[in-house]
Every structure is written in structure tokens, then in C-alpha cells.
Design a protein around this motif. Structure first.
Motif, PDB file in Angstrom:
ATOM      1  N   GLN A  29       0.830  -1.205   0.000  1.00 36.29           N
ATOM      2  CA  GLN A  29       0.000   0.000   0.000  1.00 36.29           C
ATOM      3  C   GLN A  29       0.870   1.263   0.000  1.00 36.29           C
ATOM      4  O   GLN A  29       0.573   2.227  -0.698  1.00 36.29           O
ATOM      5  N   ALA A  30       1.926   1.250   0.786  1.00 31.59           N
ATOM      6  CA  ALA A  30       2.838   2.395   0.836  1.00 31.59           C
ATOM      7  C   ALA A  30       3.511   2.603  -0.516  1.00 31.59           C
ATOM      8  O   ALA A  30       3.647   3.740  -0.996  1.00 31.59           O
ATOM      9  N   THR A  31       3.917   1.518  -1.141  1.00 31.18           N
ATOM     10  CA  THR A  31       4.551   1.590  -2.450  1.00 31.18           C
ATOM     11  C   THR A  31       3.596   2.155  -3.492  1.00 31.18           C
ATOM     12  O   THR A  31       3.986   2.988  -4.326  1.00 31.18           O
ATOM     13  N   ASP A  32       2.342   1.737  -3.435  1.00 32.26           N
ATOM     14  CA  ASP A  32       1.341   2.225  -4.393  1.00 32.26           C
ATOM     15  C   ASP A  32       1.114   3.727  -4.233  1.00 32.26           C
ATOM     16  O   ASP A  32       0.997   4.453  -5.226  1.00 32.26           O
ATOM     17  N   ILE A  33       1.051   4.193  -2.992  1.00 35.00           N
ATOM     18  CA  ILE A  33       0.829   5.624  -2.742  1.00 35.00           C
ATOM     19  C   ILE A  33       1.964   6.447  -3.340  1.00 35.00           C
ATOM     20  O   ILE A  33       1.737   7.457  -4.013  1.00 35.00           O
ATOM     21  N   VAL A  34       3.205   6.015  -3.103  1.00 35.87           N
ATOM     22  CA  VAL A  34       4.362   6.744  -3.612  1.00 35.87           C
ATOM     23  C   VAL A  34       4.390   6.716  -5.143  1.00 35.87           C
ATOM     24  O   VAL A  34       4.706   7.724  -5.788  1.00 35.87           O
ATOM     25  N   SER A  35       4.055   5.572  -5.725  1.00 33.62           N
ATOM     26  CA  SER A  35       4.066   5.450  -7.186  1.00 33.62           C
ATOM     27  C   SER A  35       3.006   6.329  -7.836  1.00 33.62           C
ATOM     28  O   SER A  35       3.229   6.920  -8.899  1.00 33.62           O
ATOM     29  N   GLN A  36       1.849   6.423  -7.202  1.00 35.57           N
ATOM     30  CA  GLN A  36       0.738   7.186  -7.763  1.00 35.57           C
ATOM     31  C   GLN A  36       0.882   8.690  -7.552  1.00 35.57           C
ATOM     32  O   GLN A  36       0.276   9.486  -8.274  1.00 35.57           O
ATOM     33  N   HIS A  37       1.689   9.076  -6.553  1.00 40.25           N
ATOM     34  CA  HIS A  37       1.834  10.497  -6.226  1.00 40.25           C
ATOM     35  C   HIS A  37       3.319  10.845  -6.093  1.00 40.25           C
ATOM     36  O   HIS A  37       3.789  11.202  -5.011  1.00 40.25           O
ATOM     37  N   PRO A  38       4.078  10.759  -7.183  1.00 42.05           N
ATOM     38  CA  PRO A  38       5.531  10.937  -7.105  1.00 42.05           C
ATOM     39  C   PRO A  38       5.979  12.337  -6.693  1.00 42.05           C
ATOM     40  O   PRO A  38       7.094  12.508  -6.201  1.00 42.05           O
ATOM     41  N   HIS A  39       5.128  13.345  -6.888  1.00 44.30           N
ATOM     42  CA  HIS A  39       5.530  14.716  -6.567  1.00 44.30           C
ATOM     43  C   HIS A  39       4.723  15.306  -5.412  1.00 44.30           C
ATOM     44  O   HIS A  39       4.610  16.520  -5.280  1.00 44.30           O
ATOM     45  N   THR A  40       4.168  14.431  -4.589  1.00 38.39           N
ATOM     46  CA  THR A  40       3.389  14.887  -3.436  1.00 38.39           C
ATOM     47  C   THR A  40       4.261  14.880  -2.192  1.00 38.39           C
ATOM     48  O   THR A  40       4.942  13.894  -1.901  1.00 38.39           O
ATOM     49  N   ALA A  41       4.248  15.978  -1.452  1.00 41.13           N
ATOM     50  CA  ALA A  41       5.049  16.079  -0.237  1.00 41.13           C
ATOM     51  C   ALA A  41       4.556  15.091   0.807  1.00 41.13           C
ATOM     52  O   ALA A  41       3.363  14.762   0.871  1.00 41.13           O
ATOM     53  N   LEU A  42       5.474  14.624   1.627  1.00 33.49           N
ATOM     54  CA  LEU A  42       5.122  13.660   2.660  1.00 33.49           C
ATOM     55  C   LEU A  42       4.066  14.227   3.603  1.00 33.49           C
ATOM     56  O   LEU A  42       3.173  13.506   4.049  1.00 33.49           O
ATOM     57  N   ASP A  43       4.154  15.512   3.921  1.00 32.55           N
ATOM     58  CA  ASP A  43       3.141  16.133   4.778  1.00 32.55           C
ATOM     59  C   ASP A  43       1.743  15.916   4.219  1.00 32.55           C
ATOM     60  O   ASP A  43       0.799  15.606   4.960  1.00 32.55           O
ATOM     61  N   ASP A  44       1.591  16.085   2.906  1.00 32.47           N
ATOM     62  CA  ASP A  44       0.282  15.913   2.283  1.00 32.47           C
ATOM     63  C   ASP A  44      -0.125  14.442   2.267  1.00 32.47           C
ATOM     64  O   ASP A  44      -1.317  14.123   2.413  1.00 32.47           O
ATOM     65  N   MET A  45       0.823  13.554   2.096  1.00 31.87           N
ATOM     66  CA  MET A  45       0.514  12.126   2.133  1.00 31.87           C
ATOM     67  C   MET A  45       0.013  11.695   3.515  1.00 31.87           C
ATOM     68  O   MET A  45      -0.796  10.773   3.622  1.00 31.87           O
ATOM     69  N   LEU A  46       0.489  12.371   4.539  1.00 25.13           N
ATOM     70  CA  LEU A  46       0.124  11.993   5.903  1.00 25.13           C
ATOM     71  C   LEU A  46      -1.161  12.660   6.387  1.00 25.13           C
ATOM     72  O   LEU A  46      -1.622  12.375   7.493  1.00 25.13           O
TER      73      LEU A  46
END
Length: 306
Positions: free
Chosen positions: A284-301
Motif C-alpha cells: 500500500q505504501a509503495t502504491d501511494i508513492v508510485s501514484q503520487h511521485p511529486h506529493t510532499a510527505l506532509d500531504d501524504m500523511l
């Protein structure tokens, strides 16, 4: 004498440093002190062009977010510094090697020894950009101390023809390349202690500016969290430990727990942090990073906070 010859003559005249005419006759301590004093002025010169650097950073980041690539182009010291900065991006920020590239006059051979005559070749720069498939989505940053190097000027001219974004970096004020590029970063570091040796103050200024550009662009692309390299490639023991400390600091967990998380995601800090903070598995973590390569970690959290 032609306009070009007059311009060259003026530039060469400006290279002579009247303050160091006795340099070779100085005692050794006085020699190194003179160089140190001159080097100390570089940061101040760059400070005067920080708005131009910031403007270029934002423009470059927008192109890269849309799938563009960043190309540095330069000859001699400028080209070598370009290679250095581009080579550091994949391990530091986890970027693909294709995202930030360098084009040095003379190619790989010029990294280890001077190939001075090639900087006058305009076709060599164009051929290399054609070979790499430069297109309108990309960015070309031309680096030339004086701003008149034919190789670098040709790279900017060709990029402009394609509609690519162009940025000029010069270190003796504005040069010919500054008038051609879309954005111009043009501090004047003054003449060198050793007249004409642009590997000195100009090289230091170029290194500083390139470091600012690449680091801040990657920050705008979400590849930095606070002041941490959350996409660092942990390719040796030192970097393995660094990845553990990054995850430990962000998640406020001990290094062993951080290591256990990292082992599940090939020691990629961002994915390990997402696993812990969002209580998700490695895939799941890998999918999130792959789908949002230019999203800041703050926004991911933010999903955790909501």
C-alpha cells in the motif's frame, strides 16, 4: 574589429585583477589569505540574485511536475560542475537518472582532462540534445562564467527553438547567454585572484547556485521532508544508518523498529514512514508513492490526521 570581437576584448580586459598583481611574489600564507578573502565575497554576490534563483526554481519545478527533464549544459569547469550536481540527484533524492542530466562539451573524456577546443563547437551541443530527445516539456540550464561560450549558447538557442524552458547561469554579471535565455541568474563575483581562472570564484559560485537549484527544485517536487532526504537511496552502510535515523526521527521510534520497517520496503524511508504513520502494509505504501511521485510527505500523511 567586429562587435563580437569588441565584446570578447572587453570581457578579457575585465578578467584582470588589479588587486593581485603581486600574487606570485607573496609569502605562502599571504597567498592563501588572498584567495580566502576573495572566496569570502562569493556568497554576497549570489545573495543579490536570490530572487532570480527562486523564480527559476519554481519554473523548473513546474516543468518537471509535468514530466519534463532538466538538462545542464556547460564546458570546462562549468560542465564538470554540472555533471557533479546531476550525478548527485538520484542517490540524494531518489530520482530517475533521466530526470536531471548534464551535457559537457567533450563528453565523458572532458571530465578527466581539458578538451578546451570543443567549447567552440555549436553543433556538438545540438547533436547531444537531439540524441537525448530534448522537447518542449524540458528545461535547459546553460552555465558559462562569462556567458559567451559557443557550446552553451548553442544549447540554449536550440532549446528555445523547441519551446523548452531555458535558464542562464553566469558569474561575471549578465552575458550574451543572459539575453537569450528565458531566465537569467547573473551574479558578478569579480575578477579572479589568478586572472581568468574561472575554476576559482566563478566555479564556487556555480557550485553554490546549482546546489540551490537542484535542492530547492526537489523540495518543490516533494522529495524533501522538513530538512530530511526521505527519498535517499540507501546504497551503503552509512546511508542505511541514515535511512534508519530519518525514519526514526519522523516517526519518533527507535532505530531497530525503523530498520524493521525499512527492510520491508527496500530501505526506502518515505514508504517506511507511510507504513508506520498510516498503519498500512508495504504494498500500500509503495502504491501511494508510485501514484503520487511529486506529493510532499506532509500531504501524504494528511489522511492520518483526518
Amino acid at each position: 574589429m567586429s562587435l563580437a570581437e569588441n565584446t570578447l576584448s572587453d570581457c578579457l580586459q575585465n578578467e584582470f585583477n588589479q588587486e593581485t598583481l603581486q600574487f606570485s611574489r607573496l609569502e605562502t600564507l599571504a597567498m592563501v589569505s588572498a584567495i580566502n578573502q576573495a572566496d569570502g565575497t562569493v556568497a554576497g554576490a549570489i545573495q543579490t540574485v536570490l530572487p532570480a534563483i527562486a523564480e527559476a526554481v519554481d519554473a523548473i519545478a513546474e516543468r518537471l511536475k509535468q514530466g519534463g527533464r532538466l538538462f545542464y549544459a556547460g564546458a570546462g569547469t562549468s560542465g564538470r560542475l554540472a555533471v557533479l550536481d546531476s550525478a548527485e540527484c538520484p542517490p540524494t533524492f531518489g530520482t530517475a537518472p533521466e530526470m536531471v542530466q548534464s551535457i559537457i562539451a567533450g563528453g565523458q573524456e572532458a571530465m578527466l582532462k581539458a578538451v578546451e577546443n570543443i567549447e567552440d563547437s555549436t553543433q556538438a551541443a545540438i547533436d547531444e540534445l537531439i540524441k537525448r530527445g530534448l522537447c518542449e516539456k524540458d528545461v535547459v540550464v546553460g552555465i558559462a562564467a562569462s556567458g559567451r561560450t559557443p557550446f552553451t549558447l548553442a544549447a540554449i538557442d536550440y532549446a528555445n527553438q523547441l519551446g523548452a524552458l531555458t535558464v542562464a547561469i553566469t558569474t561575471r554579471g549578465r552575458g550574451l547567454i543572459s539575453e537569450v535565455a528565458r531566465f537569467a541568474i547573473a551574479p558578478d563575483v569579480g575578477p579572479e585572484v589568478l586572472s581568468g581562472s574561472t575554476r576559482m570564484k566563478s566555479g564556487t559560485a556555480q557550485k553554490m547556485i546549482l546546489g540551490m537549484l537542484s535542492t530547492c527544485v526537489m523540495g518543490r517536487l516533494g522529495r524533501i521532508h522538513t530538512n530530511l532526504m526521505v527519498d535517499v537511496v540507501a546504497s551503503n552502510i552509512k546511508l542505511l544508518r541514515r535511512a534508519e535515523r530519518i525514519v526514526g526521527e519522523v516517526c519518533m521510534i527507535d532505530t531497530q523498529t525503523a530498520a524493521n520497517l525499512l527492510k520491508q520496503v527496500d530501505y526506502h524511508p518515505r514508504r517506511a514512514i507511510l507504513m508506520h504513520e498510516l498503519n498500512i502494509n508495504a504494498q500500500q505504501a509503495t502504491d501511494i508513492v508510485s501514484q503520487h511521485p511529486h506529493t510532499a510527505l506532509d500531504d501524504m500523511l494528511k489522511t492520518k490526521q483526518s
